[in-house]
Design a protein around this motif. Structure first.
Motif, short mmCIF file in Angstrom:
data_model
loop_
_atom_site.label_atom_id
_atom_site.label_comp_id
_atom_site.label_asym_id
_atom_site.label_seq_id
_atom_site.Cartn_x
_atom_site.Cartn_y
_atom_site.Cartn_z
N ILE A 39 0.68 -1.19 0.07
CA ILE A 39 0.00 -0.02 0.17
C ILE A 39 1.10 1.25 -0.02
O ILE A 39 1.84 1.54 0.83
N ALA A 40 0.61 2.18 -0.93
CA ALA A 40 1.11 3.26 -1.04
C ALA A 40 1.28 4.19 0.19
O ALA A 40 0.00 4.32 0.81
N SER A 41 2.05 5.22 0.50
CA SER A 41 2.00 6.09 1.54
C SER A 41 1.08 7.03 1.52
O SER A 41 0.12 7.45 2.67
N ASP A 42 0.49 7.38 0.28
CA ASP A 42 -0.55 8.47 0.33
C ASP A 42 -1.86 7.78 0.06
O ASP A 42 -2.77 8.41 -0.48
N THR A 62 1.57 -4.14 3.64
CA THR A 62 2.91 -3.70 3.84
C THR A 62 2.90 -2.20 3.24
O THR A 62 2.38 -1.98 2.16
N ILE A 63 2.65 -1.15 4.23
CA ILE A 63 2.63 0.14 3.73
C ILE A 63 4.10 0.64 3.79
O ILE A 63 4.83 0.75 4.59
N VAL A 64 4.53 1.43 2.58
CA VAL A 64 5.68 1.56 2.27
C VAL A 64 5.65 3.14 2.26
O VAL A 64 4.89 3.81 2.05
N LYS A 92 9.14 -12.48 -1.14
CA LYS A 92 10.18 -12.60 -0.04
C LYS A 92 11.43 -11.65 -0.55
O LYS A 92 11.86 -10.84 0.16
N ALA A 93 11.64 -11.60 -1.99
CA ALA A 93 12.81 -10.51 -2.45
C ALA A 93 12.35 -9.12 -1.76
O ALA A 93 13.15 -8.35 -1.43
N LEU A 94 10.98 -8.56 -2.39
CA LEU A 94 10.58 -7.34 -1.95
C LEU A 94 10.77 -7.14 -0.36
O LEU A 94 11.18 -5.78 0.19
N LYS A 95 10.24 -8.05 0.51
CA LYS A 95 10.40 -7.96 2.07
C LYS A 95 11.89 -7.86 2.29
O LYS A 95 12.25 -6.81 3.08
N GLY A 96 12.86 -8.61 1.71
CA GLY A 96 14.21 -8.18 1.85
C GLY A 96 14.80 -7.08 1.67
O GLY A 96 15.67 -6.50 2.56
N ILE A 97 14.18 -6.64 0.71
CA ILE A 97 14.73 -5.27 0.16
C ILE A 97 14.29 -4.16 1.16
O ILE A 97 15.27 -3.28 1.58
N LEU A 98 12.99 -4.14 1.63
CA LEU A 98 12.51 -3.35 2.55
C LEU A 98 13.19 -3.36 3.79
O LEU A 98 13.34 -2.29 4.49
N GLU A 99 13.25 -4.57 4.26
CA GLU A 99 14.37 -4.67 5.57
C GLU A 99 15.43 -4.04 5.45
O GLU A 99 16.07 -3.65 6.49
#
Length: 103
Positions: A39-42, A62-64, A92-99
């Motif tokens: 979900i986008a921040s805005d 997941t709010i980014v 899983k790759a996206l979550k890893g990037i965010l972490e």
């Protein structure tokens, strides 16, 4: 676009492994649970409540920090407030990037 997260979204789009908008939520109705909801921040608070209610605790969105325009640009849309990732490996790759971005 140099951002790894946005690049990975573009790859998922090209691979046909994401849905945008209400399509991301429709998957729940037909038993095709997405591996990740972004979900986008805005995105409006009311829309976030609808998304959360639709998922009924089965998946936490997941709010980014990216805006709808930034996410939309990554997936070839004008705006994308809600994105569903259907592939577990890409999620899983996206979550890893965010972490990695948080550290």
């Amino acid at each position: 676009m140099n951002d790894k997260f946005l690049l990975m979204l573009g790859i998922a789009k090209k691979a046909g492994k994401l849905t945008v908008g209400l399509e991301a939520l429709e998957a729940f109705r037909f038993g095709r649970r997405p591996a990740m909801i972004i979900i986008a921040s805005d995105t409006a608070k009311n829309s976030i409540k609808k998304v959360t209610a639709q998922m009924d605790g089965k998946l936490e969105p997941t709010i980014v920090t990216y805006t709808k325009a930034e996410l939309g640009n990554a997936v070839s849309f004008a705006e994308a407030g809600i994105i569903g990732i259907t592939d577990k490996g890409i999620a899983k790759a996206l979550k890893g990037i965010l972490e990695g971005m948080v550290k």
